[in-house]
Design an enzyme around this catalytic site. Sequence first.
Site, PDB file in Angstrom:
ATOM      1  N   THR A   1       0.815  -1.219   0.000  1.00  0.00           N
ATOM      2  CA  THR A   1       0.000   0.000   0.000  1.00  0.00           C
ATOM      3  C   THR A   1       0.849   1.270   0.000  1.00  0.00           C
ATOM      4  O   THR A   1       1.893   1.329   0.645  1.00  0.00           O
ATOM      5  CB  THR A   1      -0.937  -0.011   1.221  1.00  0.00           C
ATOM      6  OG1 THR A   1      -1.810  -1.135   1.109  1.00  0.00           O
ATOM      7  CG2 THR A   1      -1.771   1.255   1.305  1.00  0.00           C
ATOM      8  N   GLU A   2       0.383   2.274  -0.729  1.00  0.00           N
ATOM      9  CA  GLU A   2       1.031   3.587  -0.784  1.00  0.00           C
ATOM     10  C   GLU A   2      -0.001   4.670  -0.486  1.00  0.00           C
ATOM     11  O   GLU A   2      -1.211   4.408  -0.552  1.00  0.00           O
ATOM     12  CB  GLU A   2       1.631   3.824  -2.173  1.00  0.00           C
ATOM     13  CG  GLU A   2       2.730   2.852  -2.525  1.00  0.00           C
ATOM     14  CD  GLU A   2       3.372   3.108  -3.880  1.00  0.00           C
ATOM     15  OE1 GLU A   2       4.249   2.321  -4.256  1.00  0.00           O
ATOM     16  OE2 GLU A   2       2.987   4.088  -4.567  1.00  0.00           O
TER      17      GLU A   2
ATOM     18  N   GLY B   1      -1.070   6.927  -2.334  1.00  0.00           N
ATOM     19  CA  GLY B   1      -1.972   7.110  -3.473  1.00  0.00           C
ATOM     20  C   GLY B   1      -2.425   5.821  -4.118  1.00  0.00           C
ATOM     21  O   GLY B   1      -3.020   5.829  -5.204  1.00  0.00           O
TER      22      GLY B   1
ATOM     23  N   GLY C   1      -4.160   2.411  -2.594  1.00  0.00           N
ATOM     24  CA  GLY C   1      -4.661   1.510  -1.562  1.00  0.00           C
ATOM     25  C   GLY C   1      -5.431   0.388  -2.223  1.00  0.00           C
ATOM     26  O   GLY C   1      -4.863  -0.622  -2.625  1.00  0.00           O
TER      27      GLY C   1
ATOM     28  N   ARG D   1     -23.908 -11.952  36.210  1.00  0.00           N
ATOM     29  CA  ARG D   1     -24.540 -10.642  36.386  1.00  0.00           C
ATOM     30  C   ARG D   1     -26.044 -10.806  36.631  1.00  0.00           C
ATOM     31  O   ARG D   1     -26.729 -11.503  35.873  1.00  0.00           O
ATOM     32  CB  ARG D   1     -24.294  -9.804  35.125  1.00  0.00           C
ATOM     33  CG  ARG D   1     -25.001  -8.469  35.088  1.00  0.00           C
ATOM     34  CD  ARG D   1     -24.369  -7.456  36.002  1.00  0.00           C
ATOM     35  NE  ARG D   1     -24.953  -6.135  35.816  1.00  0.00           N
ATOM     36  CZ  ARG D   1     -24.723  -5.110  36.615  1.00  0.00           C
ATOM     37  NH1 ARG D   1     -23.887  -5.234  37.639  1.00  0.00           N
ATOM     38  NH2 ARG D   1     -25.300  -3.943  36.386  1.00  0.00           N
TER      39      ARG D   1
ATOM     40  N   HIS E   1     -22.626  -6.655  27.613  1.00  0.00           N
ATOM     41  CA  HIS E   1     -21.918  -6.320  28.852  1.00  0.00           C
ATOM     42  C   HIS E   1     -22.419  -5.006  29.462  1.00  0.00           C
ATOM     43  O   HIS E   1     -21.982  -4.636  30.550  1.00  0.00           O
ATOM     44  CB  HIS E   1     -20.409  -6.185  28.595  1.00  0.00           C
ATOM     45  CG  HIS E   1     -19.648  -7.470  28.648  1.00  0.00           C
ATOM     46  ND1 HIS E   1     -19.680  -8.404  27.642  1.00  0.00           N
ATOM     47  CD2 HIS E   1     -18.824  -7.978  29.603  1.00  0.00           C
ATOM     48  CE1 HIS E   1     -18.890  -9.426  27.962  1.00  0.00           C
ATOM     49  NE2 HIS E   1     -18.357  -9.196  29.154  1.00  0.00           N
TER      50      HIS E   1
ATOM     51  N   GLU F   1      -6.054  -6.018   3.978  1.00  0.00           N
ATOM     52  CA  GLU F   1      -5.967  -7.204   3.100  1.00  0.00           C
ATOM     53  C   GLU F   1      -6.995  -7.102   1.964  1.00  0.00           C
ATOM     54  O   GLU F   1      -7.490  -8.116   1.471  1.00  0.00           O
ATOM     55  CB  GLU F   1      -6.187  -8.506   3.892  1.00  0.00           C
ATOM     56  CG  GLU F   1      -5.284  -8.664   5.092  1.00  0.00           C
ATOM     57  CD  GLU F   1      -3.947  -9.292   4.794  1.00  0.00           C
ATOM     58  OE1 GLU F   1      -3.712  -9.673   3.646  1.00  0.00           O
ATOM     59  OE2 GLU F   1      -3.126  -9.396   5.711  1.00  0.00           O
TER      60      GLU F   1
ATOM     61  N   GLU G   1     -15.343  -3.914   0.513  1.00  0.00           N
ATOM     62  CA  GLU G   1     -15.928  -3.458  -0.768  1.00  0.00           C
ATOM     63  C   GLU G   1     -15.163  -4.064  -1.948  1.00  0.00           C
ATOM     64  O   GLU G   1     -15.768  -4.524  -2.930  1.00  0.00           O
ATOM     65  CB  GLU G   1     -15.905  -1.926  -0.839  1.00  0.00           C
ATOM     66  CG  GLU G   1     -16.889  -1.239   0.099  1.00  0.00           C
ATOM     67  CD  GLU G   1     -16.465  -1.292   1.567  1.00  0.00           C
ATOM     68  OE1 GLU G   1     -17.341  -1.161   2.446  1.00  0.00           O
ATOM     69  OE2 GLU G   1     -15.264  -1.475   1.841  1.00  0.00           O
TER      70      GLU G   1
ATOM     71  N   ARG H   1     -16.816  -9.722 -10.124  1.00  0.00           N
ATOM     72  CA  ARG H   1     -16.045  -9.842 -11.381  1.00  0.00           C
ATOM     73  C   ARG H   1     -15.922 -11.319 -11.774  1.00  0.00           C
ATOM     74  O   ARG H   1     -16.065 -11.681 -12.943  1.00  0.00           O
ATOM     75  CB  ARG H   1     -14.665  -9.224 -11.140  1.00  0.00           C
ATOM     76  CG  ARG H   1     -13.867  -8.964 -12.401  1.00  0.00           C
ATOM     77  CD  ARG H   1     -12.508  -8.393 -12.031  1.00  0.00           C
ATOM     78  NE  ARG H   1     -12.549  -6.990 -11.689  1.00  0.00           N
ATOM     79  CZ  ARG H   1     -11.628  -6.361 -10.963  1.00  0.00           C
ATOM     80  NH1 ARG H   1     -10.607  -7.043 -10.450  1.00  0.00           N
ATOM     81  NH2 ARG H   1     -11.720  -5.076 -10.731  1.00  0.00           N
TER      82      ARG H   1
END
Length: 392
Positions: free
Chosen positions: A125-126, A128, A130, A266, A337, A362, A366, A374
Site C-alpha cells: 500500500t502507498e 496514493g 490503496g 450478572r 456487557h 488485506e 468493498e 467480477r
Amino acid sequence: MDFALTEEQVAIRAMALDFAAAELAPNAIAWDQSKHFPIDTLRKAGTLGFGGIYTRDDVGGTGLTRLDASLIFEALSTGCPTIAAYISIHNMCAWMIDRYGSENQRRLWLPALTSMERLASYCLTEPGAGSDAAALRTRATRDGDHYILDGQKQFISGAGTSDIYIVMVRTGEAGPRGISTLVVEKNTPGLSFGTDEKKMGWNAQPTRTVFFEGVRVPVANRIGAEGNGFAFAMAGLDGGRLNIAACSLGGAQAALDHTLDYMRERKAFGRTLADFQALQFRLADMATELEVARTFLWRAAGALDAKAADATKLCAMAKRFVTDVGFKVANDALQLHGGYGYLAEYGIEKIVRDLRVHQILEGTNEIMRVIIARTLIADGRRDRGDHHEHHA
C-alpha cells in the site's frame, strides 16, 4: 467432505490455544494501552513453529496447510487479535520467499524468519495506491547489479522494527505488469520510517510509513522475474485474507465466551442475565453466526489448499463474510456487557477496536465484493460461450 478435524489438527489448535491463554491473553490489554510490540513473545511463537506455518520444512518451516493455519490464527486471536494478525503478515512474507524465491534466497532469509529471530513486513500500500494497488508508484531503477528505490509505502505493520521488507515496486510500465518484488533489509542506507501511527486498534503492533530515498538494493534480492510482483502480491493476499478472517473469528469467539461468563454471573431484576430469553436468543444467534463463518472459512481454506479454480473468489467471500460477522458479534458482546463492556479492563472494547480494521485491510470488504462479482460475471460469460459452441 469431512468436517471433523484430524487428531493432528486438534493437537495443533490446542497448542495455539494454550499459547494464547498463557502468553497473549494475560498481557493483551496492557500491550494495547502501552502500545508495546512484544518481540520476545513473537520469538516464543517462533519456537512453536508459528513463524513459517505454511513454509517448507527444509528451511525451518512447519509445512502445514491453509486450513491448519486458519485453526492456528483463530486460536491465537482468542488471546490477542493484534499479535495474531502480525504473525499472519509475517507468515505471508515468509511464504512469498518460500514459494517464489530461489534456493539461495530461501536459504539466506527463511531460517531466521521461520524462527521469528528476524521479523518481516509486507509493503504494498502507498499513500496514493490503496484499493487500486496496481497504481503503485514506488520506483526501482536498474543500475548495474542494483536497483535504486525511490518512493514510500503506507500503513506498514511492523515497520521500523522488522528486519526484512517485502516491497512491491515499479520496475516497468504502468499497471500490474510493471511491478516486481524486492527484499529490502533493515539498515539499508536511504531506508527510513515515519512515526508510529495513532490508531483505533491494533495498538500492540507498530504501523509506520516506509520511505525509500535512493535505496540501493541488489538485483539478487528480486523475487522471481521482473513484472511478476503483482501476481505474487495477489497470491499472497488469498492466504492473507483467510488468516485475517480467522483472526476475526478468534477475537469474536473470545468476546462471546467472555459474554457467556458475564451473563451467568450478572444479575438484574432478581435473575441472572442468562435467564432472560430475549438475551438467550441474542447469544444463540451470535454462536450460530460464528459457526457458519467458521465452516465457510474452512471451506475456502480447503479450496486454496486444493488449488481449486474458484479459490480466489472463495477467499474473498470468506474475508468479507467472516470479518463482518466477527465485528458484529464482538460489538453485540459489548452491548450485552452494558456499561462494563465500554470499560478497558474487561477487554471487550479492545476486541471491537481491533476487529474493526479487519474489514478494511488485506483488501477492503468493498473490494472483496468487486472480486467476487467480477468472477461471477466472467464465469457467466464463459458458460454462455460454451453453451453457444455446443449448439453450433
